[in-house]
Scaffold this motif. Structure first.
Motif, PDB file in Angstrom:
ATOM      1  N   ASN A 144      -6.596  35.883  40.513  1.00  8.44           N
ATOM      2  CA  ASN A 144      -5.563  36.464  40.889  1.00  8.44           C
ATOM      3  C   ASN A 144      -5.462  37.942  40.863  1.00  8.44           C
ATOM      4  O   ASN A 144      -4.603  38.622  41.071  1.00  8.44           O
ATOM      5  CB  ASN A 144      -4.272  35.798  40.343  1.00  8.44           C
ATOM      6  N   HIS A 145      -6.556  38.530  40.104  1.00 11.39           N
ATOM      7  CA  HIS A 145      -6.455  40.147  39.990  1.00 11.39           C
ATOM      8  C   HIS A 145      -7.236  40.820  41.096  1.00 11.39           C
ATOM      9  O   HIS A 145      -7.580  41.920  41.199  1.00 11.39           O
ATOM     10  CB  HIS A 145      -7.651  40.346  38.684  1.00 11.39           C
ATOM     11  N   LEU A 146      -7.215  40.254  42.190  1.00 14.27           N
ATOM     12  CA  LEU A 146      -7.753  40.577  43.365  1.00 14.27           C
ATOM     13  C   LEU A 146      -6.406  40.544  44.597  1.00 14.27           C
ATOM     14  O   LEU A 146      -5.658  39.669  44.950  1.00 14.27           O
ATOM     15  CB  LEU A 146      -8.644  39.703  44.264  1.00 14.27           C
ATOM     16  N   PHE A 147      -6.305  41.992  44.988  1.00 15.25           N
ATOM     17  CA  PHE A 147      -4.924  42.260  45.631  1.00 15.25           C
ATOM     18  C   PHE A 147      -5.223  42.907  47.101  1.00 15.25           C
ATOM     19  O   PHE A 147      -6.091  43.681  47.222  1.00 15.25           O
ATOM     20  CB  PHE A 147      -4.055  43.240  44.834  1.00 15.25           C
ATOM     21  N   ALA A 148      -4.162  42.504  47.987  1.00 16.90           N
ATOM     22  CA  ALA A 148      -4.161  43.138  48.938  1.00 16.90           C
ATOM     23  C   ALA A 148      -3.389  44.183  49.125  1.00 16.90           C
ATOM     24  O   ALA A 148      -3.526  45.434  50.169  1.00 16.90           O
ATOM     25  CB  ALA A 148      -3.859  41.891  50.417  1.00 16.90           C
ATOM     26  N   GLU A 149      -2.233  44.290  48.608  1.00 13.50           N
ATOM     27  CA  GLU A 149      -1.298  45.516  48.528  1.00 13.50           C
ATOM     28  C   GLU A 149      -1.289  46.197  47.061  1.00 13.50           C
ATOM     29  O   GLU A 149      -1.435  45.502  46.079  1.00 13.50           O
ATOM     30  CB  GLU A 149       0.248  44.807  49.202  1.00 13.50           C
ATOM     31  N   LEU A 150      -0.602  47.341  47.256  1.00 12.50           N
ATOM     32  CA  LEU A 150      -0.594  47.971  45.904  1.00 12.50           C
ATOM     33  C   LEU A 150       0.437  47.682  45.098  1.00 12.50           C
ATOM     34  O   LEU A 150       0.288  47.439  43.825  1.00 12.50           O
ATOM     35  CB  LEU A 150      -0.618  49.545  46.328  1.00 12.50           C
ATOM     36  N   HIS A 151       1.768  47.434  45.660  1.00 16.95           N
ATOM     37  CA  HIS A 151       2.784  47.283  44.710  1.00 16.95           C
ATOM     38  C   HIS A 151       2.795  46.193  43.966  1.00 16.95           C
ATOM     39  O   HIS A 151       2.967  46.062  42.714  1.00 16.95           O
ATOM     40  CB  HIS A 151       4.130  46.955  45.694  1.00 16.95           C
ATOM     41  N   PRO A 152       2.237  44.734  44.412  1.00 15.11           N
ATOM     42  CA  PRO A 152       2.016  43.723  43.678  1.00 15.11           C
ATOM     43  C   PRO A 152       0.856  44.022  42.400  1.00 15.11           C
ATOM     44  O   PRO A 152       1.161  43.339  41.397  1.00 15.11           O
ATOM     45  CB  PRO A 152       1.295  42.508  44.737  1.00 15.11           C
ATOM     46  N   ALA A 153      -0.007  44.651  42.978  1.00 13.19           N
ATOM     47  CA  ALA A 153      -0.949  44.997  41.742  1.00 13.19           C
ATOM     48  C   ALA A 153      -0.514  45.915  40.652  1.00 13.19           C
ATOM     49  O   ALA A 153      -0.710  45.675  39.546  1.00 13.19           O
ATOM     50  CB  ALA A 153      -2.099  45.959  42.478  1.00 13.19           C
ATOM     51  N   ILE A 154       0.460  46.851  40.829  1.00 13.07           N
ATOM     52  CA  ILE A 154       1.081  47.649  40.057  1.00 13.07           C
ATOM     53  C   ILE A 154       2.100  46.764  39.237  1.00 13.07           C
ATOM     54  O   ILE A 154       2.174  46.898  37.971  1.00 13.07           O
ATOM     55  CB  ILE A 154       1.652  48.767  40.719  1.00 13.07           C
ATOM     56  N   GLU A 155       2.708  45.715  39.729  1.00 14.21           N
ATOM     57  CA  GLU A 155       3.736  44.979  38.979  1.00 14.21           C
ATOM     58  C   GLU A 155       3.137  44.025  38.129  1.00 14.21           C
ATOM     59  O   GLU A 155       3.284  43.810  36.920  1.00 14.21           O
ATOM     60  CB  GLU A 155       4.563  44.173  40.017  1.00 14.21           C
ATOM     61  N   HIS A 156       1.835  43.452  38.612  1.00 14.82           N
ATOM     62  CA  HIS A 156       1.156  42.620  37.660  1.00 14.82           C
ATOM     63  C   HIS A 156       0.486  43.368  36.480  1.00 14.82           C
ATOM     64  O   HIS A 156       0.520  43.024  35.305  1.00 14.82           O
ATOM     65  CB  HIS A 156      -0.246  41.986  38.456  1.00 14.82           C
ATOM     66  N   ALA A 157       0.008  44.739  36.820  1.00 19.90           N
ATOM     67  CA  ALA A 157      -0.388  45.710  35.707  1.00 19.90           C
ATOM     68  C   ALA A 157       0.804  46.061  34.649  1.00 19.90           C
ATOM     69  O   ALA A 157       0.550  45.925  33.303  1.00 19.90           O
ATOM     70  CB  ALA A 157      -1.040  46.645  36.311  1.00 19.90           C
ATOM     71  N   ARG A 158       1.849  46.085  35.131  1.00 21.05           N
ATOM     72  CA  ARG A 158       2.958  46.465  34.084  1.00 21.05           C
ATOM     73  C   ARG A 158       3.321  45.101  33.326  1.00 21.05           C
ATOM     74  O   ARG A 158       3.727  45.492  31.981  1.00 21.05           O
ATOM     75  CB  ARG A 158       4.256  46.907  35.264  1.00 21.05           C
ATOM     76  N   SER A 159       3.560  44.226  33.976  1.00 17.10           N
ATOM     77  CA  SER A 159       3.739  42.948  33.179  1.00 17.10           C
ATOM     78  C   SER A 159       2.599  42.464  32.196  1.00 17.10           C
ATOM     79  O   SER A 159       3.134  42.102  31.088  1.00 17.10           O
ATOM     80  CB  SER A 159       3.827  41.757  34.223  1.00 17.10           C
ATOM     81  N   HIS A 160       1.370  43.063  32.434  1.00 14.39           N
ATOM     82  CA  HIS A 160       0.339  42.757  31.672  1.00 14.39           C
ATOM     83  C   HIS A 160       0.552  43.613  30.321  1.00 14.39           C
ATOM     84  O   HIS A 160       0.368  43.393  29.072  1.00 14.39           O
ATOM     85  CB  HIS A 160      -1.208  43.086  32.109  1.00 14.39           C
ATOM     86  N   VAL A 161       0.920  45.010  30.766  1.00 16.17           N
ATOM     87  CA  VAL A 161       1.081  45.742  29.491  1.00 16.17           C
ATOM     88  C   VAL A 161       2.304  45.520  28.712  1.00 16.17           C
ATOM     89  O   VAL A 161       2.148  45.615  27.460  1.00 16.17           O
ATOM     90  CB  VAL A 161       1.285  47.210  30.192  1.00 16.17           C
TER      91      VAL A 161
END
Length: 548
Positions: free
Chosen positions: A524-541
């Motif tokens: 799931n760490h592979l993304f097509a769009e930037l916004h979902p990737a940033i949301e995932h990174a913020r939730s991880h932090v």
């Protein structure tokens, strides 16, 4: 019809080669005769200068000219002996003897023929322009220097195979002031060619200059060395003696001759296509035709042939539109053999040297040289290196080194254009964003830039999540993909979560094969769009902060 049959037919003559002949035949015949007049002194001069004799140059222009015209891939290409080929053949004659040229012609012809059959005709487009210009200027210098012995009335035998050294030795060994007579003949030819060229570009200046100097030599009984007796018919075709020892000793020179023949012929055909709308050029068929031309020339005792840029240009400017013009050019030269061999035998060698010296000087266009030198520093360096190596060492080696140097500069520029930059997260800042590194990779990720990427990103401190934006990545090779895999693995081992956004479809296969995708902590760490990737990174932090 199968694809293989169509492919084969594309390499063979067809009726389409003479489409439009009903409308153009008068112009084709006139152009062929004009080119024949221009080609006569050049064919004789190139034969003499290469060391195989005027007869071989004339045979090559006739036999190879007809074969290449019929089987080649250009409708207006004129083939025969050229100055560039002389540069390669002269040392072969010195080392292996005149008889070796026939063997080299057949071997090189077979190599060029095979290159055409293997569809290698497009490879010439990979030669950079500065390399071509450096190569051309170097050839011009060598041709000019090769004429110095005849210009001062000295036999070139016993001198160095290096044109510059041989020219110096000839001037040193000349019988002064008797040598001033052949020098005067050279100057007279050069002046006539230059002056007539300024009057009209359509006049066969070299032919007229040869006629004037030959008449003066005959009328005033000037003691100048002449071409000497020529045969009054074409020799019967024969197969030279091929022994294993001879073949092995000449295979290297044959490959050099083949490379030159292929390069020069394809460049000449490309120039002709740009001068007038005379139909497309089939590069592979052109190689087949030139290969057959050199083989046929060898059977008749001639030398290797190539497309001749100067004669081809005259052909096009004279109105040629079909292959008939090149065939007529060869037939005109054949008529000289049968009807005027006695007259041709009286041409002074110094006059031929004058023709080649002017031809060589015209190859060194000051305008083009200045254009290359003003372009970029890297292109100027490639041009100078190619020209110097051509004159000092070997013309084929010069082309190879020139391509390598040009490739080095191109890769360096590509590497410098590639980059990694850290970006701010889009939108309003949120707590913990400083522990997220968003990196955009631009340009190309290949062996020349991959190491810099690894150092730039892996050296970041205080980051818990790295987002790699690959949507702007234009090119990636195996080294780049492997380096990306190592980067992800290294960061993950340090406890840094890696997210990849925007892998382009054309890059996915190499990244999957070399383990980049598998090296991620989770699919799931592979993304097509930037916004979902940033949301995932913020939730991880955020989860990491709660855990601490």
């Amino acid at each position: 019809m199968s694809a293989s049959s169509r492919s084969l037919r594309a390499l063979l003559p067809s009726r389409d080669d003479y489409r439009g002949l009903r409308r153009s035949w008068r112009g084709d015949i006139a152009a062929g005769i004009t080119v024949g007049i221009v080609a006569l002194p050049l064919a004789l001069a190139f034969g003499v200068s290469s060391g195989v004799g005027a007869e071989a140059g004339l045979i090559t222009a006739i036999v190879a000219g007809i074969v290449a015209a019929v089987f080649g891939g250009s409708n207006v290409q004129v083939s025969g002996p050229t100055g560039a080929m002389v540069v390669v053949l002269a040392p072969i004659v010195v080392v292996h003897g005149v008889e070796a040229v026939v063997v080299v012609s057949i071997l090189a012809g077979c190599i060029v023929l095979a290159a055409g059959a293997l569809r290698l005709g497009r490879t010439v487009s990979y030669i950079p322009w500065p390399v071509i210009e450096g190569f051309t200027v170097g050839i011009g210098v060598i041709i000019f220097l090769q004429q110095v012995p005849a210009a001062v009335g000295v036999a070139s035998t016993g001198h160095s195979t290096n044109a510059l050294v041989a020219a110096v030795q000839s001037v040193r060994d000349a019988d002064w002031p008797a040598a001033l007579l052949p020098v005067a003949a050279v100057v007279a030819v050069a002046l006539i060619m230059v002056l007539l060229g300024r009057v009209s570009g359509r006049l066969p200046a070299s032919f007229i200059a040869i006629v004037v100097v030959t008449l003066a030599t005959t009328v005033f009984a000037l003691p100048l060395s002449t071409i000497g007796e020529l045969p009054r018919s074409l020799p019967a075709p024969s197969l030279p003696l091929f022994t294993m020892e001879t073949t092995l000793s000449l295979i290297g020179p044959a490959f050099a001759v083949a490379a030159l023949a292929a390069i020069e012929s394809l460049l000449s055909a490309r120039v002709a296509a740009s001068m007038a709308d005379t139909g497309p050029v089939n590069a592979d068929r052109e190689l087949v035709g030139q290969g057959l031309a050199s083989v046929a020339s060898g059977f008749f005792g001639g030398m290797p042939a190539t497309g001749a840029i100067a004669r081809t240009a005259v052909n096009v400017r004279s109105g040629a539109r079909t292959r008939v013009s090149a065939v007529v050019h060869s037939l005109a030269l054949l008529a000289v053999v049968y009807a005027a061999a006695t007259v041709v035998a009286t041409i002074p060698l110094a006059a031929l040297s004058g023709v080649l010296m002017v031809t060589a000087a015209r190859m060194m266009s000051p305008r083009l040289i200045a254009l290359v030198l003003r372009s970029t520093k890297s292109d100027a360096a490639v041009f100078i290196i190619t020209a110097v190596i051509t004159v000092s060492f070997d013309l084929i080696i010069a082309v190879g080194i020139g391509i390598v140097v040009a490739a080095f500069f191109a890769l360096r520029a590509l590497s410098e254009a590639s980059g990694v930059r850290r970006e701010e997260l889009p939108g309003p800042a949120m707590p913990g964003d400083e522990r997220i590194g968003l990196f955009r990779i631009d340009g190309s990720l290949f062996f020349g830039a991959a190491e810099r990427l690894l150092d730039r990103i892996s050296g970041q401190q205080g980051i818990e999540v790295v987002i790699l934006r690959l949507s702007q990545l234009q090119l990636i090779d195996a080294t780049g993909a492997r380096t990306l895999t190592e980067l992800v693995t290294t960061l993950e081992q340090r406890g840094v979560t890696v997210l990849i956004k925007g892998i382009r479809s054309e890059h996915m296969q190499v990244l999957e094969r070399l383990g980049t995708v598998d090296s991620l902590r989770h699919p799931n760490h592979l993304f097509a769009e930037l916004h979902p990737a940033i949301e995932h990174a913020r939730s991880h932090v955020a989860r990491s902060a709660v855990g601490n």
